[in-house]
Design a protein around this motif. Structure first.
Motif, short mmCIF file in Angstrom:
data_model
loop_
_atom_site.label_atom_id
_atom_site.label_comp_id
_atom_site.label_asym_id
_atom_site.label_seq_id
_atom_site.Cartn_x
_atom_site.Cartn_y
_atom_site.Cartn_z
N VAL A 285 44.92 19.36 -11.04
CA VAL A 285 44.40 18.68 -9.79
C VAL A 285 45.19 17.59 -9.35
N ARG A 286 45.52 17.84 -8.12
CA ARG A 286 46.58 16.99 -7.55
C ARG A 286 45.84 15.75 -6.56
N SER A 287 44.74 16.03 -6.13
CA SER A 287 43.71 15.03 -5.45
C SER A 287 42.37 15.41 -5.46
N ILE A 288 41.39 14.51 -5.44
CA ILE A 288 40.04 14.50 -5.42
C ILE A 288 39.49 14.02 -4.14
N HIS A 289 38.70 14.89 -3.22
CA HIS A 289 37.90 14.04 -2.22
C HIS A 289 36.45 14.03 -2.30
N SER A 290 35.91 12.91 -2.07
CA SER A 290 34.52 12.92 -2.17
C SER A 290 34.04 12.14 -0.85
N VAL A 291 32.98 13.02 -0.53
CA VAL A 291 32.44 12.49 0.95
C VAL A 291 30.89 12.32 0.52
N ALA A 292 30.54 11.01 0.78
CA ALA A 292 29.22 10.61 0.69
C ALA A 292 28.69 10.01 1.88
N ASN A 293 29.20 9.78 2.88
CA ASN A 293 28.83 9.01 4.15
C ASN A 293 27.65 9.95 4.71
N PRO A 294 26.44 9.82 4.85
CA PRO A 294 25.35 10.68 5.10
C PRO A 294 25.70 10.98 6.67
N ASP A 295 26.37 10.55 7.40
CA ASP A 295 26.57 10.99 8.70
C ASP A 295 27.54 12.52 8.62
N LYS A 296 28.38 12.60 7.50
CA LYS A 296 29.10 13.84 7.40
C LYS A 296 28.39 14.85 6.46
N LEU A 297 27.18 14.80 6.24
CA LEU A 297 26.58 15.70 5.35
C LEU A 297 25.33 16.37 5.76
N GLY A 298 24.87 16.05 7.13
CA GLY A 298 23.78 16.57 7.61
C GLY A 298 23.67 17.93 7.70
N HIS A 299 24.95 18.55 8.27
CA HIS A 299 25.02 19.91 8.70
C HIS A 299 24.86 20.84 7.16
N ILE A 300 25.00 20.13 6.08
CA ILE A 300 24.60 21.00 4.73
C ILE A 300 23.27 21.05 4.43
N GLY A 301 22.62 20.15 4.66
CA GLY A 301 21.19 20.15 4.28
C GLY A 301 20.58 18.73 4.32
N PRO A 302 19.26 18.40 4.23
CA PRO A 302 18.64 16.98 4.09
C PRO A 302 19.57 16.28 3.41
N VAL A 303 19.62 14.79 3.80
CA VAL A 303 20.59 13.94 2.92
C VAL A 303 20.15 13.18 2.44
N SER A 304 20.36 12.91 1.01
CA SER A 304 19.66 11.94 0.18
C SER A 304 19.74 10.30 0.50
N ASP A 305 19.10 9.50 -0.03
CA ASP A 305 19.39 8.00 0.34
C ASP A 305 19.60 7.23 -1.22
N LEU A 306 20.12 8.13 -1.93
CA LEU A 306 20.20 7.83 -3.51
C LEU A 306 21.43 6.79 -3.65
N THR A 307 22.39 6.92 -2.64
CA THR A 307 23.86 6.22 -2.75
C THR A 307 23.77 5.52 -1.32
N ARG A 308 22.74 5.33 -0.39
CA ARG A 308 22.79 4.77 0.77
C ARG A 308 22.92 3.32 0.73
N MET A 309 23.84 2.56 1.50
CA MET A 309 23.96 1.00 1.21
C MET A 309 22.71 0.61 2.17
N PRO A 310 22.17 -0.71 1.77
CA PRO A 310 21.18 -1.35 2.73
C PRO A 310 21.58 -1.74 4.11
N GLU A 311 20.79 -1.44 4.85
CA GLU A 311 21.47 -1.88 6.14
C GLU A 311 21.18 -3.28 6.39
N LYS A 312 22.10 -3.86 7.19
CA LYS A 312 22.46 -5.18 7.36
C LYS A 312 21.67 -5.75 8.53
#
Length: 312
Positions: A285-312
């Motif tokens: 494995v040369r590199s690993i890319h992890s996308v958790a930004n909820p704005d970038k996951l909605g096209h896959i399905g319903p998005v969890s709030d498990l790792t969502r940061m609290p709004e300021k």
């Protein structure tokens, strides 16, 4: 109805047009919007009586130029992006495509996450020329007509773009063959078993010494703030992260991420937490890319709030 047959035929170009737009933008949503705008322009031109002898060339040109315009404004937004910017992943799970038509994912196989990150170093026109020529194999005369430059100029632009990303060339891999895909999926299966089991030594043997972990939370989800380099540090990050995943009741589902092995993390309710892709070359494995930004996951399905940061 005039143009009906042409419209049905032109619809077959959508997968190609999507992949060009996605290669330009790195965004599934923006790529789909650009393709839709191109078709709307084509339809308006037909209704106005404009004869379009080559719909494919017309639509490819429209998509490319819309992509150039989009990048000019997107670059400003990305300069203020929180943390690492990664592309929106194109995902196919064992249950089927996660981003719409399966052809989208098939044609996007040439556009790995690592390669798309490299393309960010190019100007909008350089990116257009490079994507059309390098990924989709367009000849210089066609590229010149699409981007509105001379053929000689396009040759210079392509050479300049190729030099600019040459240092990261190892991350650019051609679309996996069926045999390589099976081999990669088997490697990924062993990799994830070792990661979930906390087998650090096994993981170390599967990672390149200079492996880099990239995380994209966009300031909206918990993620590493900057790239993590060096195999042992990456192993600790993976094992610790997957341990927390299990404690929270989340599960991993193998997937193809931009045509490469990867997985999707789902919470206990089946909502998407993050997408992780592996870039494998020479058996490691040369590199690993992890996308958790909820704005970038909605096209896959319903998005969890498990790792969502609290709004300021």
């Amino acid at each position: 109805m005039p143009g009906t047959t042409d419209e049905a035929s032109a619809a077959g170009y959508r997968p190609l047009l999507f992949s060009i737009a996605y290669g330009m933008t790195g965004s599934v949503g923006d790529a789909e919007d650009i393709v839709q705008d191109a078709f709307l322009g084509w339809t308006r031109a037909q209704r106005a009586g404009t004869e379009i002898a080559a719909p494919k060339a017309y639509l490819t040109t429209a998509v490319t130029r819309l992509g150039i315009n989009h990048l000019s404004s997107a670059r400003v937004r990305r300069e203020t992006y929180v943390g690492d910017w990664l592309p929106e992943p194109v995902v196919v799970t064992s249950d089927g495509p996660g981003t719409g038509p399966a052809e989208h994912a098939e044609l996007a196989d040439s556009l790995s996450m690592a390669f798309l990150v490299l393309l960010e170093s190019l100007s909008p026109v350089e990116r257009a020329v490079f994507v059309l020529r390098e990924v989709f194999g367009y000849g210089y005369p066609d590229v010149a007509e699409i981007v509105g430059k001379t053929e000689a100029n396009c040759r210079q632009i392509f050479a300049r773009a190729r030099r600019r990303i040459a240092s990261g060339r190892q991350a650019r891999d051609s679309a996996p063959s069926p045999a390589r895909r099976v081999e990669g999926e088997e490697f990924a299966r062993r990799f994830f078993e070792a990661a979930e089991g906390g087998d650090m030594e096994a993981l170390l043997g599967m990672l390149a010494p200079d492996v880099v972990f990239h995380g994209d939370g966009g300031g909206k989800a918990r993620a590493v703030g900057k790239p993590v380099a060096e195999a042992r540090r990456v192993v600790k990050l993976l094992v610790g992260g997957l341990r927390r995943v299990r404690i929270l009741g989340a599960t991993l589902r193998p997937a193809r991420v931009n045509g490469r092995p990867g997985f999707v993390i789902y919470d206990a309710e089946g909502r998407v937490v993050s997408v992780v892709g592996l870039d494998i070359a020479d058996g490691v494995v040369r590199s690993i890319h992890s996308v958790a930004n909820p704005d970038k996951l909605g096209h896959i399905g319903p998005v969890s709030d498990l790792t969502r940061m609290p709004e300021k």
